[in-house]
Motif scaffolding. Structure first.
Motif, PDB file in Angstrom:
ATOM      1  N   PRO A   1     -41.044  34.989 -12.269  1.00 36.96           N
ATOM      2  CA  PRO A   1     -41.284  33.491 -13.076  1.00 36.96           C
ATOM      3  C   PRO A   1     -41.358  32.602 -11.672  1.00 36.96           C
ATOM      4  CG  PRO A   1     -39.724  33.685 -13.994  1.00 36.96           C
ATOM      5  CD  PRO A   1     -39.613  34.958 -13.455  1.00 36.96           C
ATOM      6  N   TYR A   2     -42.230  31.984 -10.877  1.00 39.27           N
ATOM      7  CA  TYR A   2     -42.671  30.994  -9.989  1.00 39.27           C
ATOM      8  C   TYR A   2     -42.465  29.495 -10.773  1.00 39.27           C
ATOM      9  CZ  TYR A   2     -41.743  34.123  -6.140  1.00 39.27           C
ATOM     10  OH  TYR A   2     -40.902  35.391  -5.753  1.00 39.27           O
ATOM     11  N   LEU A   3     -42.178  28.597 -10.527  1.00 43.13           N
ATOM     12  CA  LEU A   3     -42.470  27.370 -11.003  1.00 43.13           C
ATOM     13  C   LEU A   3     -43.886  26.832 -10.160  1.00 43.13           C
ATOM     14  CD1 LEU A   3     -40.266  25.515 -12.682  1.00 43.13           C
ATOM     15  CD2 LEU A   3     -41.939  27.197 -13.728  1.00 43.13           C
TER      16      LEU A   3
ATOM     17  N   LEU B   1     -39.368  21.841 -24.928  1.00 42.05           N
ATOM     18  CA  LEU B   1     -40.674  21.836 -25.117  1.00 42.05           C
ATOM     19  C   LEU B   1     -40.907  23.464 -24.791  1.00 42.05           C
ATOM     20  CD1 LEU B   1     -43.751  21.174 -24.780  1.00 42.05           C
ATOM     21  CD2 LEU B   1     -43.274  20.325 -22.166  1.00 42.05           C
ATOM     22  N   ARG B   2     -40.905  24.088 -23.866  1.00 43.64           N
ATOM     23  CA  ARG B   2     -40.253  25.219 -23.358  1.00 43.64           C
ATOM     24  C   ARG B   2     -39.775  26.018 -22.353  1.00 43.64           C
ATOM     25  NH1 ARG B   2     -45.282  28.269 -19.622  1.00 43.64           N
ATOM     26  NH2 ARG B   2     -44.330  30.221 -19.831  1.00 43.64           N
ATOM     27  N   ARG B   3     -38.886  27.140 -22.781  1.00 41.17           N
ATOM     28  CA  ARG B   3     -37.416  27.946 -22.017  1.00 41.17           C
ATOM     29  C   ARG B   3     -38.264  29.028 -21.050  1.00 41.17           C
ATOM     30  NH1 ARG B   3     -31.572  27.731 -22.157  1.00 41.17           N
ATOM     31  NH2 ARG B   3     -30.557  29.395 -21.738  1.00 41.17           N
ATOM     32  N   ILE B   4     -37.827  28.607 -19.776  1.00 42.56           N
ATOM     33  CA  ILE B   4     -37.834  29.572 -19.202  1.00 42.56           C
ATOM     34  C   ILE B   4     -36.716  30.471 -18.026  1.00 42.56           C
ATOM     35  CG2 ILE B   4     -38.791  27.934 -17.098  1.00 42.56           C
ATOM     36  CD1 ILE B   4     -40.813  30.052 -16.750  1.00 42.56           C
ATOM     37  N   GLU B   5     -36.176  31.691 -18.478  1.00 45.20           N
ATOM     38  CA  GLU B   5     -35.235  32.251 -17.643  1.00 45.20           C
ATOM     39  C   GLU B   5     -36.126  32.967 -17.011  1.00 45.20           C
ATOM     40  OE1 GLU B   5     -32.436  33.370 -20.279  1.00 45.20           O
ATOM     41  OE2 GLU B   5     -33.125  32.929 -21.908  1.00 45.20           O
ATOM     42  N   ALA B   6     -35.093  33.633 -15.777  1.00 43.09           N
ATOM     43  CA  ALA B   6     -35.240  34.648 -14.837  1.00 43.09           C
ATOM     44  C   ALA B   6     -35.401  35.901 -15.828  1.00 43.09           C
ATOM     45  CB  ALA B   6     -33.819  34.028 -13.833  1.00 43.09           C
ATOM     46  N   PRO B   7     -36.442  37.170 -14.545  1.00 46.37           N
ATOM     47  CA  PRO B   7     -35.982  38.463 -15.805  1.00 46.37           C
ATOM     48  C   PRO B   7     -35.098  38.829 -15.557  1.00 46.37           C
ATOM     49  CG  PRO B   7     -37.531  38.232 -13.643  1.00 46.37           C
ATOM     50  CD  PRO B   7     -36.616  36.500 -13.922  1.00 46.37           C
TER      51      PRO B   7
ATOM     52  N   VAL C   1     -46.664  30.832 -12.406  1.00 45.53           N
ATOM     53  CA  VAL C   1     -46.865  32.973 -11.628  1.00 45.53           C
ATOM     54  C   VAL C   1     -46.157  33.261 -12.270  1.00 45.53           C
ATOM     55  CG1 VAL C   1     -49.307  31.001 -10.923  1.00 45.53           C
ATOM     56  CG2 VAL C   1     -46.743  31.672  -9.369  1.00 45.53           C
ATOM     57  N   HIS C   2     -46.493  34.470 -11.836  1.00 47.67           N
ATOM     58  CA  HIS C   2     -45.505  35.333 -12.017  1.00 47.67           C
ATOM     59  C   HIS C   2     -46.193  36.424 -10.665  1.00 47.67           C
ATOM     60  CE1 HIS C   2     -45.140  34.359 -16.254  1.00 47.67           C
ATOM     61  NE2 HIS C   2     -43.608  34.300 -15.740  1.00 47.67           N
TER      62      HIS C   2
ATOM     63  N   ARG D   1     -38.844  30.391  -7.007  1.00 49.50           N
ATOM     64  CA  ARG D   1     -38.210  30.728  -8.044  1.00 49.50           C
ATOM     65  C   ARG D   1     -37.544  30.704  -9.253  1.00 49.50           C
ATOM     66  NH1 ARG D   1     -35.282  35.881  -8.391  1.00 49.50           N
ATOM     67  NH2 ARG D   1     -33.813  35.099  -6.331  1.00 49.50           N
ATOM     68  N   VAL D   2     -37.795  31.175 -10.386  1.00 49.26           N
ATOM     69  CA  VAL D   2     -37.000  30.680 -11.476  1.00 49.26           C
ATOM     70  C   VAL D   2     -35.542  31.891 -11.200  1.00 49.26           C
ATOM     71  CG1 VAL D   2     -36.613  30.311 -14.554  1.00 49.26           C
ATOM     72  CG2 VAL D   2     -38.728  29.701 -13.247  1.00 49.26           C
ATOM     73  N   THR D   3     -34.519  31.051 -11.098  1.00 45.35           N
ATOM     74  CA  THR D   3     -32.962  31.488 -11.071  1.00 45.35           C
ATOM     75  C   THR D   3     -31.479  31.613 -12.248  1.00 45.35           C
ATOM     76  OG1 THR D   3     -32.116  30.293  -9.117  1.00 45.35           O
ATOM     77  CG2 THR D   3     -33.886  32.366  -8.369  1.00 45.35           C
ATOM     78  N   VAL D   4     -32.297  30.537 -12.721  1.00 47.73           N
ATOM     79  CA  VAL D   4     -31.463  29.845 -13.722  1.00 47.73           C
ATOM     80  C   VAL D   4     -32.030  29.405 -15.205  1.00 47.73           C
ATOM     81  CG1 VAL D   4     -29.607  29.636 -12.120  1.00 47.73           C
ATOM     82  CG2 VAL D   4     -31.290  27.550 -13.198  1.00 47.73           C
ATOM     83  N   PRO D   5     -31.800  29.538 -16.168  1.00 47.32           N
ATOM     84  CA  PRO D   5     -32.807  28.802 -17.098  1.00 47.32           C
ATOM     85  C   PRO D   5     -32.950  27.391 -17.154  1.00 47.32           C
ATOM     86  CG  PRO D   5     -30.919  30.216 -18.139  1.00 47.32           C
ATOM     87  CD  PRO D   5     -30.479  29.901 -16.677  1.00 47.32           C
TER      88      PRO D   5
END
Length: 412
Positions: free
Chosen positions: A342-344, A374-380, A334-335, A362-366
């Motif tokens: 992004p938050y998981l 599968l899917r990479r998510i990064e901090a803004p 969710v954003h 909150r996503v703070t590091v990759p």
């Protein structure tokens, strides 16, 4: 250039019940392209009963490498023999070679050349595991001088490195004989922090880390309380040597993610409740003193949440997090806000009654969602850095150049 009476490297070998692994270990020292005249061996038989001491004596009598053998009563760990070796060593550099392991032929020659050329105090040679795992993230490229606060070298704190003896003596560096595991992490971390630079050799495997078939490898022995002791000691050392701030936070990630969190993996759910409670009690003062927002922000969400649960003293929440991860559930993303942060959505997301703040999710590091790849998510922040003005300008110019070239090609 060098005083030929002083060897380039003193190879310090602490040996306890090391047969037959010791044979290949010492043969690998004899095979070094650096040459026998530039090496000395200081071997310490730590009260062995399997023929280790006798083999060391035979080897010393026939090898062309100057070799000194010390026989002593068992000290109970690797620190004592290594300290004896330091006191007896004469070389410009020291290398602590475990009796189970062995060198590649050019290891010492390459490491000494790197240290001399870069004038660094510590050299890491690429390590490969044999019948066991080995650290890998720090071997991406050969680098004459790395920034320990912005590299992966903090994830290899074993003693199997080349150390400048002048540094060891100037700092009076010795292995902590009160610790039964993790003692080399203190030695190496202090050398990293207080030394004159660290070099990495990644394009040649220098050291083979051997997993013993008999299960007697020191890292597989000892109770969990010893692990807490070593983690606590490393955290205290970092706090003593590095002022509060980003640099300390960066180094502190290491004992939290390689040390403490391993005590709260999936296996803890199968342990008796008495041990579960004891582990939480041992962790409580460490979390209270060293777990800070700056450290937490440098750790992936799933690991951060587990540590947050430990900090809260909530084993029930920890169990929920472990079950979620073990099921390999891919969390929803969710954003929040204009930045689309992004938050998981992991267990108890949005439930304020647990004491877990939304910030912990909150996503703070990759990070990866699901299995790696599968899917990479990064901090803004990381995305913004990639899309910063200079990078966009460069991409724009490159695009214009390609467009002009295409028009010329069509005209021709």
């Amino acid at each position: 250039m060098n005083d030929k009476s002083v060897p380039d490297v003193s190879v310090i070998v602490g040996a306890y019940e090391a047969m037959p692994y010791l044979i290949r270990c010492l043969e690998s020292v004899e095979a070094q392209t650096l040459g026998a005249g530039r090496i000395e061996i200081v071997a310490i038989d730590d009260g062995s009963t399997d023929g280790t001491g006798e083999y060391l004596d035979d080897f010393a009598a026939r090898t062309s490498i100057p070799t000194r053998v010390v026989h002593q009563a068992n000290s109970g760990g690797p620190s004592g023999p290594r300290n004896v070796g330091i006191d007896l060593a004469r070389g410009r550099y020291l290398f602590f070679l475990d009796a189970d392991d062995y060198f590649a032929d050019e290891s010492l020659e390459r490491m000494v050349a790197m240290a001399d050329r870069a004038r660094t105090d510590v050299v890491l040679g690429k390590v490969e595991g044999v019948n066991r795992g080995a650290p890998g993230s720090m071997w991406r490229r050969t680098t004459a001088r790395v920034d320990i606060y912005d590299s992966q070298v903090i994830y290899t704190l074993s003693a199997q490195k080349l150390f400048r003896r002048e540094l060891v003596e100037r700092l009076n560096l010795r292995f902590d004989e009160g610790l039964r595991t993790g003692e080399d992490a203190l030695f190496t971390m202090e050398a990293y922090i207080r030394g004159n630079g660290v070099s990495v050799i990644a394009d040649y495997t220098c050291y083979y880390l051997v997993g013993r078939d008999d299960g007697k490898h020191v890292t597989k022995s000892g109770s969990y309380t010893l692990r807490f002791d070593s983690v606590s000691a490393l955290m205290a050392l970092i706090t003593e040597l590095v002022p509060p701030g980003a640099k300390r936070d960066r180094l502190m990630v290491r004992p939290f993610t390689v040390g403490l969190i391993q005590q709260f993996g999936h296996g803890v759910l199968k342990q008796p409740k008495k041990i579960q409670r004891h582990k939480m009690a041992l962790a409580a003062p460490l979390m209270a003193r060293y777990w800070t927002p700056g450290v937490a922000a440098r750790i992936k969400v799933t690991e951060r949440l587990r540590l947050d649960c430990v900090a809260l003293g909530r084993f029930d929440l920890l169990a929920d997090m472990l079950a979620f991860v073990k099921a390999e559930t891919v969390p929803e993303v969710v954003h929040r806000g204009r930045a689309r942060t992004p938050y998981l959505v992991l267990p108890h997301f949005g439930d304020r009654s647990t004491g877990l703040p939304e910030e912990s999710y909150r996503v703070t590091v990759p990070d990866w969602l699901g299995k790696p790849g599968l899917r990479r998510i990064e901090a803004p922040e990381a995305v913004r850095r990639r899309n910063s003005l200079p990078r966009r300008v460069v991409r724009g110019l490159r695009g214009q150049a390609r467009h002009v070239a295409l028009l010329r090609h069509r005209a021709a």
